[in-house]
Scaffold this active site. Structure first.
Site, PDB file in Angstrom:
ATOM      1  N   GLU A  76      36.846  36.082  24.584  1.00  0.00           N
ATOM      2  CA  GLU A  76      36.990  35.747  26.011  1.00  0.00           C
ATOM      3  C   GLU A  76      37.543  36.461  26.923  1.00  0.00           C
ATOM      4  OE1 GLU A  76      39.249  31.929  26.397  1.00  0.00           O
ATOM      5  OE2 GLU A  76      38.326  31.101  24.600  1.00  0.00           O
TER       6      GLU A  76
HETATM    7  C1  LIG Z   1      34.999  36.266  16.171  1.00  0.00           C
HETATM    8  C2  LIG Z   1      34.324  36.369  17.391  1.00  0.00           C
HETATM    9  C3  LIG Z   1      34.120  34.944  17.883  1.00  0.00           C
HETATM   10  C4  LIG Z   1      33.378  34.871  19.277  1.00  0.00           C
HETATM   11  N1  LIG Z   1      33.082  33.661  19.921  1.00  0.00           N
HETATM   12  C5  LIG Z   1      32.059  33.701  20.673  1.00  0.00           C
HETATM   13  C6  LIG Z   1      31.358  32.136  21.160  1.00  0.00           C
HETATM   14  O1  LIG Z   1      31.859  31.417  20.731  1.00  0.00           O
HETATM   15  N2  LIG Z   1      30.464  32.399  22.060  1.00  0.00           N
HETATM   16  C7  LIG Z   1      30.008  33.438  22.714  1.00  0.00           C
HETATM   17  O2  LIG Z   1      29.178  33.524  23.602  1.00  0.00           O
HETATM   18  N3  LIG Z   1      30.740  34.729  22.370  1.00  0.00           N
HETATM   19  C8  LIG Z   1      31.678  34.921  21.345  1.00  0.00           C
HETATM   20  N4  LIG Z   1      32.249  36.092  21.060  1.00  0.00           N
HETATM   21  C9  LIG Z   1      31.669  37.217  21.565  1.00  0.00           C
HETATM   22  C10 LIG Z   1      32.912  37.702  22.460  1.00  0.00           C
HETATM   23  O3  LIG Z   1      33.087  36.987  23.626  1.00  0.00           O
HETATM   24  C11 LIG Z   1      32.506  39.199  22.774  1.00  0.00           C
HETATM   25  O4  LIG Z   1      32.346  39.964  21.347  1.00  0.00           O
HETATM   26  C12 LIG Z   1      33.290  39.920  23.781  1.00  0.00           C
HETATM   27  O5  LIG Z   1      32.695  39.573  24.957  1.00  0.00           O
HETATM   28  C13 LIG Z   1      32.979  41.460  23.633  1.00  0.00           C
HETATM   29  O6  LIG Z   1      31.697  41.932  23.624  1.00  0.00           O
HETATM   30  P1  LIG Z   1      31.141  43.026  22.416  1.00  0.00           P
HETATM   31  O7  LIG Z   1      31.959  42.608  21.308  1.00  0.00           O
HETATM   32  O8  LIG Z   1      29.705  43.137  22.377  1.00  0.00           O
HETATM   33  O9  LIG Z   1      32.022  44.352  22.859  1.00  0.00           O
HETATM   34  P2  LIG Z   1      31.432  45.275  24.029  1.00  0.00           P
HETATM   35  O10 LIG Z   1      31.043  44.529  25.226  1.00  0.00           O
HETATM   36  O11 LIG Z   1      30.502  46.158  23.413  1.00  0.00           O
HETATM   37  O12 LIG Z   1      32.795  46.014  24.281  1.00  0.00           O
HETATM   38  C14 LIG Z   1      33.299  47.088  23.685  1.00  0.00           C
HETATM   39  C15 LIG Z   1      34.302  47.672  24.082  1.00  0.00           C
HETATM   40  O13 LIG Z   1      34.221  48.363  25.379  1.00  0.00           O
HETATM   41  C16 LIG Z   1      35.117  47.936  26.457  1.00  0.00           C
HETATM   42  N5  LIG Z   1      34.574  47.560  27.736  1.00  0.00           N
HETATM   43  C17 LIG Z   1      33.221  47.317  28.083  1.00  0.00           C
HETATM   44  N6  LIG Z   1      32.963  47.469  29.252  1.00  0.00           N
HETATM   45  C18 LIG Z   1      34.192  48.085  29.892  1.00  0.00           C
HETATM   46  C19 LIG Z   1      34.354  48.329  31.331  1.00  0.00           C
HETATM   47  N7  LIG Z   1      33.755  48.485  32.114  1.00  0.00           N
HETATM   48  N8  LIG Z   1      35.608  48.969  31.068  1.00  0.00           N
HETATM   49  C20 LIG Z   1      36.584  49.421  30.142  1.00  0.00           C
HETATM   50  N9  LIG Z   1      36.210  48.749  28.809  1.00  0.00           N
HETATM   51  C21 LIG Z   1      34.978  48.163  28.537  1.00  0.00           C
HETATM   52  C22 LIG Z   1      35.469  46.156  25.769  1.00  0.00           C
HETATM   53  O14 LIG Z   1      36.845  45.663  26.333  1.00  0.00           O
HETATM   54  C23 LIG Z   1      35.398  46.600  24.236  1.00  0.00           C
HETATM   55  O15 LIG Z   1      36.999  47.004  23.974  1.00  0.00           O
HETATM   56  C24 LIG Z   1      32.999  36.101  20.087  1.00  0.00           C
HETATM   57  C25 LIG Z   1      33.023  37.115  19.195  1.00  0.00           C
HETATM   58  C26 LIG Z   1      33.938  37.517  18.093  1.00  0.00           C
HETATM   59  C27 LIG Z   1      34.270  38.541  17.384  1.00  0.00           C
END
Ligand SMILES: Cc1cc2nc3c(=O)[nH]c(=O)nc-3n(C[C@H](O)[C@H](O)[C@H](O)COP(=O)(O)OP(=O)(O)OC[C@H]3O[C@@H](n4cnc5c(N)ncnc54)[C@H](O)[C@@H]3O)c2cc1C
Length: 823
Positions: free
Chosen positions: A502
């Site tokens: 989220e």
């Molecule tokens: C256990 C679990 C349950 C989940 N459940 C759902 C679900 O039910 N439905 C759904 O749709 N999604 C779900 N998600 C997905 C979740 O919302 C994403 O993991 C999250 O949005 C982050 O995306 P990513 O993991 O690809 O990280 P990335 O987007 O690759 O981010 C990696 C890091 O970069 C940072 N970052 C990215 N952009 C910037 C910026 N502009 N400035 C500074 N920092 C930045 C982020 O904060 C993070 O620390 C779930 C994830 C997990 C792990």
């Protein structure tokens, strides 16, 4: 001398006018009168007098003659502003405009109206919600065995799933007319808190259908037919929902998803049907592997213009039964040993009829706005509830353990080093509970505070990380060795999940909180942007000059309150908290100044200066958290025994505010401006200090004793009475150990005085009873305390293949060794 005095008097007048945000006419009259007086008494020389009068004349024209000002000054500024205003995509604009502004708006004014904050009604449970928490939620918690779920079954048992569905846990947000529980935000939050203190796996399984997902989207945007069909089924657990937004290449930047739905006509159930051919590849989807309906976000294209408009229609949300042909679902991810269901799903060219779009054809392309609006509310409930559960649990367990566990013949909670950790746990927990409660109260007033929801999500999950880290350190090896008796390990492992979902925390802090806050909550920024969009010079003129006056006023206020420590500012009449309100008024003005100067000087590229934006966001957040703590204290009836928590939390927050402000000034790109800011914001230097050792000691003392303040702090968690349950055992051990302390003192004195000669501890107590130094009842009491202490410090061990482990149960009388039960 006369000249000097006149200049000082004029500066004083300017400062007073700015401080009180005087009207244009007041500025003109007062400054004009000052100049006339100075001229008449001959205070100005023959060069300075004409210069001052010319400056005054220009100033008077600018602020009083709108038409002239607009054409001569505002128009060129407006032209430049429109040129440098960053272009915003539709998705960015929708995200920015989602939700409402609440107390965050006041914090941006530099003049928060504290009486207004305190007059908002306090969050309260209805009798029905209380009964649900005391009944089905208590029962569910008693059924949960987190170790069994996370280590052995990798799922909740079927009986637990059935109970969750039957009792309506999956339909807490579904309105009663559709068969749901129709709970308030606060009621919903309290249920999640209780379950989270028992099992993270169960809590997530319950949280997700009640959070951002099909239920929430249907309630707000579904067609009547969709609501009538799905909501009763969701409420009864006949459908398990999940919502799929995240794609492998679209995580934080979810709006860039490559998943598509092409508008087309196909034969469906024997009829040519208008619909979408959808291709998607999603991952990390919670409840996905067991879901019966898949909420899916994708980008809608209409290349043949079958809908009659644009070809690129934007993000769209649909509900697809997982049994539908072409839906691939069911495989699992394994998120950090938690056993809730989570996995990928995908489909290629899957045809869905148009009425599967949430809200029907009318809502095609509205998906991002729908998601952002739901996020604005949902993010304030589930993850904050899970975080405060961690705080309550850590406060209870660590306080008790630190009292029960002895080293160097002393309860470890009495060592100063441990006190520091306990103080952080207690102080942060109070602040978290306050924030969670006040925010839930705002939601129950109908607010959907998008900025505050991001603040709550970020700061509560970060504090969850802090308190669990401290709890682990205090528990030492007890927290590290996994097994059914380790009540901390799984919570510790799950921290990064809440941090990531989220809105991942780094992104939320660096980009969202201030980025969105500055536009939504600032009294003038959005007005300026809207004026530029509408190309309205008159609106821009009003907003721009209002903005300038606002900034000047905040500068005057920040300086004055920095010098005086805000001592004479208005504040609610509560002797023990008045100074805190006053200091926050000072911070609010200084924050307004720093925010405006950053926006004026750095402009649109502030978005890329994430380190500055993050610090500005920290200040806004800490102001909000501290406001909640003060309101919480008032709403609970100014309970004096809770003051140590409040004081610690506020001193810690204020110190962090000072660090953030200092960090902005130290790293401000324009050094001249930085110099001026330092002087305006910190005229007496960095005067705020971290919570004192004494404050920390008072908090720690509340946690290692069965105090009323501790009981209220941990209220809402699941606290079993069963002494064979590790948590019940831990609480009982604390009480027993404290009750045994006077008995131990009697025996110690008798040993010291030479009446007792036995060497071993057990023998000494037996002899003490024989010699009537202590009674037989006291001996039994002491033995029970020892048995409980021993059971609590015990950790699990396993055979070499980790196939069986031992579970300890308390022996009531003779021996204080834990009884070993093979599992
Ligand atoms: C256990 C679990 C349950 C989940 N459940 C759902 C679900 O039910 N439905 C759904 O749709 N999604 C779900 N998600 C997905 C979740 O919302 C994403 O993991 C999250 O949005 C982050 O995306 P990513 O993991 O690809 O990280 P990335 O987007 O690759 O981010 C990696 C890091 O970069 C940072 N970052 C990215 N952009 C910037 C910026 N502009 N400035 C500074 N920092 C930045 C982020 O904060 C993070 O620390 C779930 C994830 C997990 C792990």
């Amino acid at each position: 001398m006369t000249t000097l005095l006149t200049v000082v008097a004029l500066l004083g007048l300017i400062w007073a006018l700015a401080f009180h945000s005087a009207s244009a006419i007041a500025w003109t009259i007062v400054l004009g009168a000052g100049l006339i007086t100075g001229t008449l008494i001959g205070a100005f020389g023959w060069i300075s007098a004409p210069l001052l009068w010319t400056a005054f004349a220009i100033f008077a024209v600018i602020i009083n003659m709108g038409a002239l000002r607009r054409s001569l000054i505002t128009a060129p500024i407006f032209k430049l502003y429109k040129k440098i205003l960053p272009q915003m995509s539709d998705t960015e604009r929708e995200a920015l405009e989602a939700g409402t502004v609440w107390w965050d708006g006041d914090l941006f004014t530099g003049r928060p109206d504290w009486d207004k904050l305190l007059s908002y009604p306090a969050a309260k449970l209805t009798a029905e919600e209380q009964a649900f928490i005391d009944g089905p939620t208590e029962e569910l918690c008693a059924m949960l065995d987190d170790w069994q779920a996370t280590h052995e079954d990798y799922d909740l048992p079927p009986s637990v799933w059935q109970f969750i569905k039957d009792k309506g846990f999956l339909g807490m947000i579904v309105p009663k007319e559709y068969g749901g529980l129709g709970f308030s935000a606060y009621g919903h939050s309290q249920v999640v808190v209780k379950i989270s203190t028992r099992s993270g796996t169960a809590a997530v399984s319950v949280m997700v259908p009640n959070s951002l997902g099909p239920g929430e989207l249907l309630i707000h945007y579904g067609t009547q037919a969709q609501k009538d069909y799905y909501l009763p089924r969701l409420a009864k657990g006949l459908e398990i929902p999940c919502f799929a937004l995240t794609a492998p290449d679209a995580g934080s930047d979810a709006a860039s998803m490559p998943d598509v739905g092409i508008v087309c006509k196909e034969m469906y159930e024997g009829k040519e049907t208008l619909g979408l051919r959808v291709t998607w590849d999603k991952r990390y989807i919670t409840l996905g592997p067991v879901a019966t309906i898949l909420g899916l976000a994708f980008k809608c294209h209409d290349p043949d213009r079958l809908l009659g408009g644009e070809t690129d229609l934007g993000i769209t949300c649909a509900l697809i039964p997982t049994s539908h042909k072409g839906v691939n679902i069911g495989r699992r991810h394994f998120p950090l040993n938690a056993a809730f269901m989570n996995g990928p799903n995908w489909g290629k060219d899957v045809f869905i009829p148009m009425d599967w779009v949430i809200g029907g054809q009318a809502m095609v392309g509205q998906g991002w706005r729908m998601l952002m609006e739901c996020l604005a509310a949902g993010r304030s409930i589930s993850l904050p509830a899970q975080s405060i559960a961690a705080g309550k649990f850590a406060s209870m367990a660590t306080g008790a353990y630190a009292r029960v566990r002895q080293q160097f013949k002393t309860p470890i909670g009495k060592f100063e080093g441990i006190e520091e950790a306990l103080a952080r746990i207690g102080g942060h927990t109070y602040l978290m509970d306050a924030t969670r409660t006040v925010t839930a109260g705002a939601l129950d007033l109908g607010e959907k505070p998008s900025v505050l929801s991001a603040i709550s999500k970020y700061h509560l999950t970060e504090r969850m990380r802090m308190v669990l880290n401290d709890a682990m350190d205090v528990h030492g090896g007890k927290g590290i060795c996994m097994g059914p008796n380790n009540y901390l390990g799984r919570a510790y492992q799950m921290i990064p999940i809440a941090i990531t979902v989220e809105g991942a925390n780094i992104l939320t802090r660096s980009l969202i909180i201030f980025g969105q806050g500055a536009i939504r909550c600032h009294p003038f920024v959005l007005k300026e942007m809207k004026a530029a969009q509408a190309d309205s010079l008159a609106d821009f003129d009003n907003a721009f000059w209002g903005h300038i006056a606002f900034t000047v006023s905040n500068a005057a206020r920040a300086l004055w309150m920095g010098i005086t420590g805000a001592r004479w500012m208005d504040a609610p009449a509560c002797p023990e908290t008045k100074r805190y309100y006053q200091q926050m008024t000072r911070f609010s003005s200084a924050f307004g100044l720093l925010a405006d100067v950053s926006m004026f000087i750095i402009g649109g590229s502030l978005k890329r200066k994430e380190k500055l934006s993050a610090r500005l966001g920290d200040i806004l957040s800490l102001l909000y958290l501290s406001s909640c703590a003060l309101k919480f204290y008032e709403d609970r009836g100014r309970l004096k025994d809770e003051l140590p928590f409040l004081r610690w939390a506020l001193h810690d927050s204020f110190f962090r505010i000072q660090v953030a402000m200092d960090g902005i000034i130290d790293n401000f790109p324009n050094r001249w401006v930085a110099f001026a800011l330092k002087w305006l914001v910190f005229p007496r230097g960095l005067t705020l200090e971290q919570p004192t050792d004494r404050m920390g000691h008072e908090v720690a003392d509340l946690l290692i004793n069965p105090t009323a303040a501790r009981a209220r702090l941990i209220h809402g968690m699941y606290l079993p009475k069963d002494e064979n349950d590790i948590i019940g055992q831990l609480e009982a051990a604390m009480h027993a150990v404290i009750a045994a302390e006077p008995i131990e003192a009697k025996v110690r004195a008798a040993v010291k005085g030479g009446r007792i000669a036995a060497r071993g501890q057990a023998e000494q107590f037996a002899q003490a009873a024989e010699l009537s130094v202590i009674s037989e009842t006291e001996l039994a009491q002491w033995k029970r305390a020892q048995a409980l202490r021993s059971a609590v410090v015990h950790v699990d061990d396993f055979d070499q293949q980790f196939k069986s482990h031992i579970r300890n149960e308390v022996q009531e009388t003779e021996s204080w060794q834990p009884k070993v039960v093979s599992m």
